[in-house]
Design a protein around this motif. Structure first.
Motif, PDB file in Angstrom:
ATOM      1  N   PRO A  11       0.482  -1.042  -0.112  1.00  0.00           N
ATOM      2  CA  PRO A  11       0.440  -0.194  -0.024  1.00  0.00           C
ATOM      3  C   PRO A  11       0.597   1.418   0.210  1.00  0.00           C
ATOM      4  N   ARG A  12       0.789   2.497  -0.737  1.00  0.00           N
ATOM      5  CA  ARG A  12       1.746   3.637  -0.674  1.00  0.00           C
ATOM      6  C   ARG A  12       1.653   4.396   0.282  1.00  0.00           C
ATOM      7  N   GLU A  13       0.573   4.333   1.392  1.00  0.00           N
ATOM      8  CA  GLU A  13       0.754   4.992   2.877  1.00  0.00           C
ATOM      9  C   GLU A  13       2.135   3.778   3.301  1.00  0.00           C
ATOM     10  N   ALA A  14       1.917   2.447   3.626  1.00  0.00           N
ATOM     11  CA  ALA A  14       3.070   1.787   3.896  1.00  0.00           C
ATOM     12  C   ALA A  14       4.352   2.243   3.014  1.00  0.00           C
ATOM     13  N   TYR A  15       4.242   2.143   2.227  1.00  0.00           N
ATOM     14  CA  TYR A  15       5.331   2.557   0.783  1.00  0.00           C
ATOM     15  C   TYR A  15       5.972   3.496   1.826  1.00  0.00           C
ATOM     16  N   PHE A  16       5.426   5.074   2.414  1.00  0.00           N
ATOM     17  CA  PHE A  16       6.266   5.879   2.795  1.00  0.00           C
ATOM     18  C   PHE A  16       5.952   6.312   3.236  1.00  0.00           C
ATOM     19  N   TYR A  17       5.862   5.635   4.673  1.00  0.00           N
ATOM     20  CA  TYR A  17       5.910   5.218   5.764  1.00  0.00           C
ATOM     21  C   TYR A  17       7.667   5.836   6.024  1.00  0.00           C
ATOM     22  N   PHE A  18       7.917   6.566   6.701  1.00  0.00           N
ATOM     23  CA  PHE A  18       9.194   6.565   8.283  1.00  0.00           C
ATOM     24  C   PHE A  18       8.464   6.646   9.652  1.00  0.00           C
ATOM     25  N   PRO A  19       9.440   5.812  10.451  1.00  0.00           N
ATOM     26  CA  PRO A  19       9.115   5.900  11.761  1.00  0.00           C
ATOM     27  C   PRO A  19       9.885   6.919  12.130  1.00  0.00           C
ATOM     28  N   SER A  20       9.225   7.880  13.317  1.00  0.00           N
ATOM     29  CA  SER A  20       9.556   8.331  14.159  1.00  0.00           C
ATOM     30  C   SER A  20      10.717   7.740  14.837  1.00  0.00           C
ATOM     31  N   ASN A  21      11.333   9.243  15.445  1.00  0.00           N
ATOM     32  CA  ASN A  21      12.759   9.168  16.160  1.00  0.00           C
ATOM     33  C   ASN A  21      12.026   8.021  17.575  1.00  0.00           C
ATOM     34  N   ILE A 115       3.901 -23.875   2.295  1.00  0.00           N
ATOM     35  CA  ILE A 115       4.885 -22.325   1.237  1.00  0.00           C
ATOM     36  C   ILE A 115       3.399 -22.899   0.151  1.00  0.00           C
ATOM     37  N   ASP A 116       3.552 -24.087   0.181  1.00  0.00           N
ATOM     38  CA  ASP A 116       1.704 -23.607  -1.265  1.00  0.00           C
ATOM     39  C   ASP A 116       0.365 -24.083   0.030  1.00  0.00           C
ATOM     40  N   ASN A 117       0.413 -23.534   0.605  1.00  0.00           N
ATOM     41  CA  ASN A 117      -0.844 -23.528   1.534  1.00  0.00           C
ATOM     42  C   ASN A 117      -0.788 -22.069   2.351  1.00  0.00           C
ATOM     43  N   GLU A 118       0.231 -21.433   2.091  1.00  0.00           N
ATOM     44  CA  GLU A 118       0.636 -20.253   2.042  1.00  0.00           C
ATOM     45  C   GLU A 118       1.146 -19.683   3.667  1.00  0.00           C
ATOM     46  N   LEU A 119       1.594 -21.064   4.430  1.00  0.00           N
ATOM     47  CA  LEU A 119       1.946 -20.892   5.721  1.00  0.00           C
ATOM     48  C   LEU A 119       2.578 -19.769   6.380  1.00  0.00           C
ATOM     49  N   ILE A 120       3.311 -19.882   5.910  1.00  0.00           N
ATOM     50  CA  ILE A 120       4.552 -19.677   5.705  1.00  0.00           C
ATOM     51  C   ILE A 120       5.268 -18.781   4.144  1.00  0.00           C
ATOM     52  N   TYR A 121       6.113 -17.325   4.407  1.00  0.00           N
ATOM     53  CA  TYR A 121       6.309 -16.935   3.364  1.00  0.00           C
ATOM     54  C   TYR A 121       7.408 -16.316   3.068  1.00  0.00           C
ATOM     55  N   VAL A 122       8.389 -16.161   2.619  1.00  0.00           N
ATOM     56  CA  VAL A 122       9.232 -15.300   2.347  1.00  0.00           C
ATOM     57  C   VAL A 122       9.683 -13.658   1.796  1.00  0.00           C
ATOM     58  N   HIS A 123       9.900 -12.493   2.758  1.00  0.00           N
ATOM     59  CA  HIS A 123       9.967 -11.188   2.923  1.00  0.00           C
ATOM     60  C   HIS A 123      10.999 -10.273   2.273  1.00  0.00           C
ATOM     61  N   GLY A 124      10.879  -9.816   1.658  1.00  0.00           N
ATOM     62  CA  GLY A 124      12.074  -8.735   1.304  1.00  0.00           C
ATOM     63  C   GLY A 124      12.394  -7.558   1.534  1.00  0.00           C
ATOM     64  N   ARG A 125      13.204  -6.879   1.967  1.00  0.00           N
ATOM     65  CA  ARG A 125      13.067  -5.487   2.511  1.00  0.00           C
ATOM     66  C   ARG A 125      12.582  -4.305   2.217  1.00  0.00           C
ATOM     67  N   ASP A 126      12.056  -3.610   3.451  1.00  0.00           N
ATOM     68  CA  ASP A 126      11.262  -2.238   3.001  1.00  0.00           C
ATOM     69  C   ASP A 126      12.209  -1.660   1.708  1.00  0.00           C
ATOM     70  N   ASN A 127      11.703  -0.209   1.843  1.00  0.00           N
ATOM     71  CA  ASN A 127      12.683  -0.127   0.737  1.00  0.00           C
ATOM     72  C   ASN A 127      13.268   1.634   1.545  1.00  0.00           C
ATOM     73  N   ARG A 128      13.508   0.745   2.894  1.00  0.00           N
ATOM     74  CA  ARG A 128      14.953   1.585   3.215  1.00  0.00           C
ATOM     75  C   ARG A 128      15.822   0.685   4.111  1.00  0.00           C
ATOM     76  N   TYR A 129      16.078  -0.490   3.112  1.00  0.00           N
ATOM     77  CA  TYR A 129      16.752  -1.728   3.568  1.00  0.00           C
ATOM     78  C   TYR A 129      16.304  -2.111   5.094  1.00  0.00           C
ATOM     79  N   ARG A 130      15.263  -2.564   5.946  1.00  0.00           N
ATOM     80  CA  ARG A 130      15.527  -2.851   6.957  1.00  0.00           C
ATOM     81  C   ARG A 130      14.535  -4.597   7.001  1.00  0.00           C
TER      82      ARG A 130
END
Length: 130
Positions: A11-21, A115-130
């Protein structure tokens, strides 16, 4: 984006979310709890001094750190070990043994069914490489 590809987009709002200090780190000094170590996170003077002191501790013991150990990872392990250098080095060594013996995980038929039954998934990093 066409048809069912939309469901895979962040979602656009998640992609452009930057956490506060306050979301990145709570408290300071030895009582701190940093939640985000990578991305554009800047380390404070205490964190920088702890990383430097640890690198000196390691150097005095003639230990060569694996390239895996970035400042981000070192700080993560220092915090987890309450900034105790001896315990941090021991935990880091144990972690590398675990990585060498456990990664990459073997894709067994049981894992594939998860994996086939979507019980686990592989994810990457967000746009800030966290």
């Amino acid at each position: 984006v066409h048809g069912d590809q939309q469901q895979y987009l962040i979602p656009r709002e998640a992609y452009f979310y930057f956490p506060s200090n306050g979301e990145i780190k709570v408290d300071s000094g030895k009582n701190q709890m940093r939640r985000i170590f990578e991305g554009n996170s800047r380390y404070d003077a205490f964190e920088q001094s702890q990383i430097q002191a640890f690198l000196e501790y390691v150097s005095k013991r003639n230990v060569v750190l694996d390239p895996y150990w970035t400042q981000h990872e070192i700080l993560r392990f220092l915090q987890a070990n309450k900034f105790k250098q001896d315990k941090t080095l021991e935990t880091m060594q144990q972690h590398l043994v675990w990585r060498q013996t456990s990664l990459p995980p073997q894709k067994t038929p049981k894992i594939q069914s998860y994996i086939d039954n979507e019980l686990i998934y592989v994810h990457g990093r967000d746009n800030r490489y966290r």
